[in-house]
Design a protein around this motif. Structure first.
Motif, mmCIF file in Angstrom:
data_model
loop_
_atom_site.group_PDB
_atom_site.id
_atom_site.type_symbol
_atom_site.label_atom_id
_atom_site.label_comp_id
_atom_site.label_asym_id
_atom_site.label_seq_id
_atom_site.Cartn_x
_atom_site.Cartn_y
_atom_site.Cartn_z
ATOM 1 N N THR A 216 0.833 -1.198 0.000
ATOM 2 C CA THR A 216 0.000 0.000 0.000
ATOM 3 C C THR A 216 0.871 1.252 0.000
ATOM 4 N N VAL A 217 0.343 2.285 -0.629
ATOM 5 C CA VAL A 217 0.991 3.594 -0.647
ATOM 6 C C VAL A 217 -0.082 4.600 -0.245
ATOM 7 N N ASP A 218 0.167 5.309 0.858
ATOM 8 C CA ASP A 218 -0.794 6.306 1.346
ATOM 9 C C ASP A 218 -0.524 7.619 0.622
ATOM 10 N N LEU A 219 -1.233 7.830 -0.495
ATOM 11 C CA LEU A 219 -1.033 9.038 -1.294
ATOM 12 C C LEU A 219 -1.428 10.285 -0.516
ATOM 13 N N GLY A 220 -2.434 10.186 0.326
ATOM 14 C CA GLY A 220 -2.849 11.332 1.135
ATOM 15 C C GLY A 220 -1.739 11.805 2.042
ATOM 16 N N ALA A 221 -1.053 10.879 2.698
ATOM 17 C CA ALA A 221 0.043 11.243 3.595
ATOM 18 C C ALA A 221 1.225 11.828 2.825
ATOM 19 N N ILE A 222 1.498 11.278 1.643
ATOM 20 C CA ILE A 222 2.613 11.780 0.831
ATOM 21 C C ILE A 222 2.337 13.210 0.379
ATOM 22 N N VAL A 223 1.140 13.446 -0.134
ATOM 23 C CA VAL A 223 0.799 14.791 -0.593
ATOM 24 C C VAL A 223 0.818 15.768 0.568
ATOM 25 N N GLN A 224 0.229 15.380 1.697
ATOM 26 C CA GLN A 224 0.179 16.271 2.855
ATOM 27 C C GLN A 224 1.584 16.594 3.375
ATOM 28 N N ALA A 225 2.476 15.613 3.358
ATOM 29 C CA ALA A 225 3.835 15.832 3.846
ATOM 30 C C ALA A 225 4.624 16.793 2.964
ATOM 31 N N ASN A 226 4.222 16.915 1.695
ATOM 32 C CA ASN A 226 4.965 17.763 0.759
ATOM 33 C C ASN A 226 4.217 19.026 0.374
ATOM 34 N N GLU A 227 3.084 19.239 0.981
ATOM 35 C CA GLU A 227 2.271 20.400 0.639
ATOM 36 C C GLU A 227 2.775 21.637 1.381
ATOM 37 N N THR A 228 2.712 22.755 0.699
ATOM 38 C CA THR A 228 3.047 24.025 1.335
ATOM 39 C C THR A 228 1.763 24.783 1.604
ATOM 40 N N LEU A 229 1.775 25.589 2.629
ATOM 41 C CA LEU A 229 0.562 26.288 3.027
ATOM 42 C C LEU A 229 0.748 27.789 2.915
ATOM 43 N N THR A 230 -0.230 28.433 2.377
ATOM 44 C CA THR A 230 -0.276 29.890 2.347
ATOM 45 C C THR A 230 -1.651 30.302 2.835
ATOM 46 N N SER A 231 -1.732 31.511 3.386
ATOM 47 C CA SER A 231 -3.034 32.019 3.811
ATOM 48 C C SER A 231 -3.006 33.537 3.744
ATOM 49 N N ALA A 232 -4.186 34.112 3.711
ATOM 50 C CA ALA A 232 -4.306 35.563 3.695
ATOM 51 C C ALA A 232 -5.505 35.950 4.540
ATOM 52 N N SER A 233 -5.383 37.092 5.205
ATOM 53 C CA SER A 233 -6.511 37.616 5.971
ATOM 54 C C SER A 233 -6.535 39.132 5.800
ATOM 55 N N PHE A 234 -7.722 39.708 5.960
ATOM 56 C CA PHE A 234 -7.881 41.143 5.782
ATOM 57 C C PHE A 234 -8.630 41.714 6.978
ATOM 58 N N ASP A 235 -8.098 42.812 7.519
ATOM 59 C CA ASP A 235 -8.745 43.518 8.631
ATOM 60 C C ASP A 235 -9.406 44.767 8.049
ATOM 61 N N PRO A 236 -10.743 44.776 7.948
ATOM 62 C CA PRO A 236 -11.421 45.912 7.329
ATOM 63 C C PRO A 236 -11.348 47.192 8.160
ATOM 64 N N VAL A 237 -11.046 47.077 9.451
ATOM 65 C CA VAL A 237 -10.945 48.262 10.308
ATOM 66 C C VAL A 237 -9.636 49.003 10.034
ATOM 67 N N THR A 238 -8.528 48.255 9.946
ATOM 68 C CA THR A 238 -7.221 48.878 9.730
ATOM 69 C C THR A 238 -6.861 48.980 8.248
ATOM 70 N N GLY A 239 -7.527 48.171 7.393
ATOM 71 C CA GLY A 239 -7.196 48.156 5.972
ATOM 72 C C GLY A 239 -5.938 47.360 5.679
ATOM 73 N N ILE A 240 -5.539 46.473 6.595
ATOM 74 C CA ILE A 240 -4.296 45.708 6.416
ATOM 75 C C ILE A 240 -4.614 44.294 5.937
ATOM 76 N N LEU A 241 -3.952 43.920 4.830
ATOM 77 C CA LEU A 241 -4.020 42.565 4.294
ATOM 78 C C LEU A 241 -2.760 41.850 4.764
ATOM 79 N N THR A 242 -2.914 40.702 5.424
ATOM 80 C CA THR A 242 -1.772 39.907 5.887
ATOM 81 C C THR A 242 -1.725 38.621 5.084
ATOM 82 N N TYR A 243 -0.586 38.409 4.418
ATOM 83 C CA TYR A 243 -0.360 37.212 3.602
ATOM 84 C C TYR A 243 0.738 36.392 4.273
ATOM 85 N N ASN A 244 0.435 35.150 4.642
ATOM 86 C CA ASN A 244 1.434 34.245 5.210
ATOM 87 C C ASN A 244 1.963 33.371 4.088
#
Length: 150
Positions: free
Chosen positions: A98-126
């Motif tokens: 067996t080969v757990d493709l889910g675990a392989i993909v998850q182990a090599n996946e990179t994560l990015t995220s973004a959030s916006f604060d409408p009060v300050t007008g600041i967009l934060t990108y991780n």
């Protein structure tokens, strides 16, 4: 004519047997399936998605550029369980691998995220390294805004 003839069934089976292999390279994060025709199919699991069509029994890997690589699981001894993301195959010793493709993909996946604060007008990108990058849209937008009147 009463003559006894011996057949070595082991030799007959070995002569007719076809081999398939499945290998994963931890350095390049590539999964290589070599089917019975000897043609290797390489799946680069650094980025992308794996889908499975149960009606056709075809597993398709689509890389981040949108290039799809289908792996036909028919008549190969391969099976894929989309609920667990596990690819299974019967090796030449008759043992299920067996080969757990889910675990392989998850182990090599990179994560990015973004959030916006409408009060300050600041967009934060991780970014993929986890570094927070901020853009103050509140000060940027007025510099590019034009006013029109009728």
């Amino acid at each position: 004519d009463g003559t006894t003839n011996m057949l070595n069934l082991g030799d007959l089976v070995r002569e007719q047997e076809t081999l398939t292999t499945l290998a994963y390279d931890n350095t390049t994060h590539q999964l290589t399936y070599t089917g019975e025709n000897g043609t290797p199919v390489v799946l680069d699991l650094n980025e992308g998605a794996v889908t499975y069509n149960a009606s056709t029994n075809i597993l398709t890997y689509t890389d981040e550029a949108g290039v799809a690589t289908p792996v036909n699981l028919n008549n190969t001894g391969l099976t894929y369980d989309p609920a667990t993301a596990v690819l299974s195959y019967l090796n030449t010793l008759g043992v299920i691998q067996t080969v757990d493709l889910g675990a392989i993909v998850q182990a090599n996946e990179t994560l990015t995220s973004a959030s916006f604060d409408p009060v300050t007008g600041i967009l934060t990108y991780n970014d993929e390294d986890g570094t927070a990058n901020t853009l103050n849209l509140g000060t940027m937008v007025p510099n590019f805004e034009t006013l029109t009147s009728v």
